[in-house]
Write an enzyme that holds these catalytic residues in place. Structure first.
Site, PDB file in Angstrom:
ATOM      1  N   ALA A  14       5.817  17.919   8.124  1.00  0.00           N
ATOM      2  CA  ALA A  14       5.485  17.820   9.545  1.00  0.00           C
ATOM      3  C   ALA A  14       4.342  16.863   9.837  1.00  0.00           C
ATOM      4  O   ALA A  14       4.333  16.203  10.878  1.00  0.00           O
ATOM      5  CB  ALA A  14       5.158  19.209  10.097  1.00  0.00           C
ATOM      6  N   CYS A  35      -6.461  -1.167  -8.029  1.00  0.00           N
ATOM      7  CA  CYS A  35      -7.920  -1.227  -8.135  1.00  0.00           C
ATOM      8  C   CYS A  35      -8.600  -0.046  -7.463  1.00  0.00           C
ATOM      9  O   CYS A  35      -9.821   0.005  -7.395  1.00  0.00           O
ATOM     10  CB  CYS A  35      -8.433  -2.516  -7.500  1.00  0.00           C
ATOM     11  SG  CYS A  35      -7.610  -3.986  -8.118  1.00  0.00           S
TER      12      CYS A  35
END
Length: 460
Positions: free
Chosen positions: A195, A320
């Protein structure tokens, strides 16, 4: 502050807020009880189930509410595999499924089953024929998302569903990212959604299991939600989830068209404004509100932090990011650049002016991060060498690629640069850099000491 991360969690829809507050007053009782308050709660729960089932495209008695989308996926995978245990123990998934599917696969493999990952092309979509080829004997279940959560690419669900039907294999579709934009194509056997992806409250998932699908719920169960999601239902949140799903569906056509224009603007303008950028994902068959691009020579964590300083909330699948230090499995499967990755997913109501300001801010932010990392390529030496070795061991992305870019002009055309790097991202980002820069990636080897080495031949 513009919030551009709706793919992670969409802001609470106004209808969800209204329904939630109303249900807190009316839906606090146990819907399993026969007294007045319980009957009132049961009416709310039944109405929410009917509304959600209509949006999903199933019967109300085929749909249950779970504590999250992740739980819906885990329950769907484990229940379907257990129900078809006599058929075999093979699970087939795409290589770019959400981590909830992949984690369910890992648990299945740990219990003695097998998992087959179907590769994707550079846009992130599976080839239906390749998927169908894996639906061999002993396949108990197949899983395919309706649209990818990182790059927005829509999957060929209808074609894969037809192949699964022909093979007699049920198909579980993770529709978390797409359900708010429209129904999933017919042919699926199980469907899961969450939801908070469409503007409902967090903590509500949907699991639909078609009649006739062999399904055996795993773990302790009780009388609630057909035994497939034990525990007291969070009725106010369920009511809000169903109400908001109906509301966003009513707005989807108009809002989707408007957001698609804004995303098209980002897709077109970012490569014009920022050098060395790769926009990833299918440019046509995609969600209307989501775009992902990757910037060479940029540390993803720093880039997102700098954009946050400028007032923009975006996310990343970059290798990263401090929480992973490994490339996104989606970007890795697609074979595209992972460093400096930015995912922009616009919530409903996003203002055009906010997108324009993002495009105005982005070039300066990327340039400053590149300058900080010393990413400006060095001038070529007067007498280029035939071979060079770059030692980037112990350095994280994007440093190995930056060092490669600095020295590629220092070797003759036809010469090679060998990059030593023990960062897992280098295996993805160096080939991606070669494709973007017109150089030839020769392949991966190893030094006598066992360190990974990546060989690049200068072609231009």
């Amino acid at each position: 502050m513009p919030y551009f991360d709706a793919a992670s969690a969409a802001p609470l829809h106004p209808v969800a807020r209204q329904a939630l507050l109303a249900a807190l007053d009316e839906g606090w009782a146990d819907p399993a009880r026969l007294y007045r308050e319980g009957r009132r709660a049961r009416l709310l729960l039944d109405a929410a189930r009917e509304a959600a089932a209509e949006a999903v495209g199933c019967r109300p008695d085929e749909l249950v509410f779970t504590p999250s989308g992740t739980r819906a996926v885990h329950s769907g995978v484990s229940g379907a595999l257990a129900g078809r245990r006599r058929v075999g123990g093979r699970l087939v998934v795409s290589a770019v499924e959400h981590s909830s599917v992949l984690h369910a696969g890992e648990a299945h493999a740990a219990a003695g089953g097998t998992v087959t990952e179907v590769p994707v092309g550079r846009t992130g979509a599976v080839d239906p024929a390749a998927f169908a080829a894996e639906l061999g004997e002993g396949t108990a279940l197949a899983c395919l998302q309706s649209a990818n959560h990182e790059v927005g690419t829509e999957q060929p669900v209808a074609e894969v569903a037809e192949a699964c039907r022909a093979a007699g294999v049920p198909l579980l579709v993770d529709a978390a990212q797409s359900l708010g934009w429209g129904p999933v194509p017919e042919g699926w056997s199980l469907l899961a959604a969450s939801a908070h992806k469409w503007g409902g409250p967090a903590g509500v998932g949907l699991l639909a299991v078609r009649k006739g699908v062999r399904f055996a719920p795993q773990g302790p169960s009780d009388e609630r939600e057909s035994g497939r999601a034990p525990g007291f239902e969070n009725l106010p949140a369920i009511v809000a989830a169903a109400a908001s799903l109906r509301a966003v569906r009513a707005e989807a056509a108009a809002e989707g068209a408007r957001l698609r224009e804004l995303v098209d603007r980002i897709r077109a303008r970012v490569p014009e404004l920022v050098p060395d950028v790769e926009v990833v994902g299918d440019p046509v068959r995609r969600l209307p509100h989501l775009v992902t691009f990757s910037c060479l020579y940029v540390d993803g964590e720093t880039l997102l932090s700098e954009l946050d300083r400028e007032g923009f909330s975006v996310s990343s699948g970059s290798s990263c990011m401090s929480s992973t230090l490994t490339p996104s499995h989606v970007l890795r499967a697609m074979g595209v650049l992972s460093e400096g990755n930015v995912r922009v997913s616009l919530p409903a109501g996003t203002d055009s002016a906010d997108v324009d300001r993002f495009l105005a801010v982005l070039p300066g932010v990327v340039a400053s991060v590149r300058e900080r990392l010393g990413a400006a390529p060095a001038a070529a030496e007067p007498e280029p060498a035939q071979e060079l070795v770059v030692d980037a061991l112990g350095k994280r992305c994007p440093i190995p690629v930056i060092e490669l870019a600095k020295v590629i002009g220092s070797v003759r055309v036809g010469g090679t640069v060998t990059v030593l790097s023990d960062d897992a991202a280098a295996r993805l980002d160096i080939p991606a850099w070669c494709e973007m820069r017109g150089q030839r990636y020769v392949g991966e080897t190893a030094t006598p000491q066992g360190a990974p080495a990546y060989v690049v031949r200068r072609t231009t």
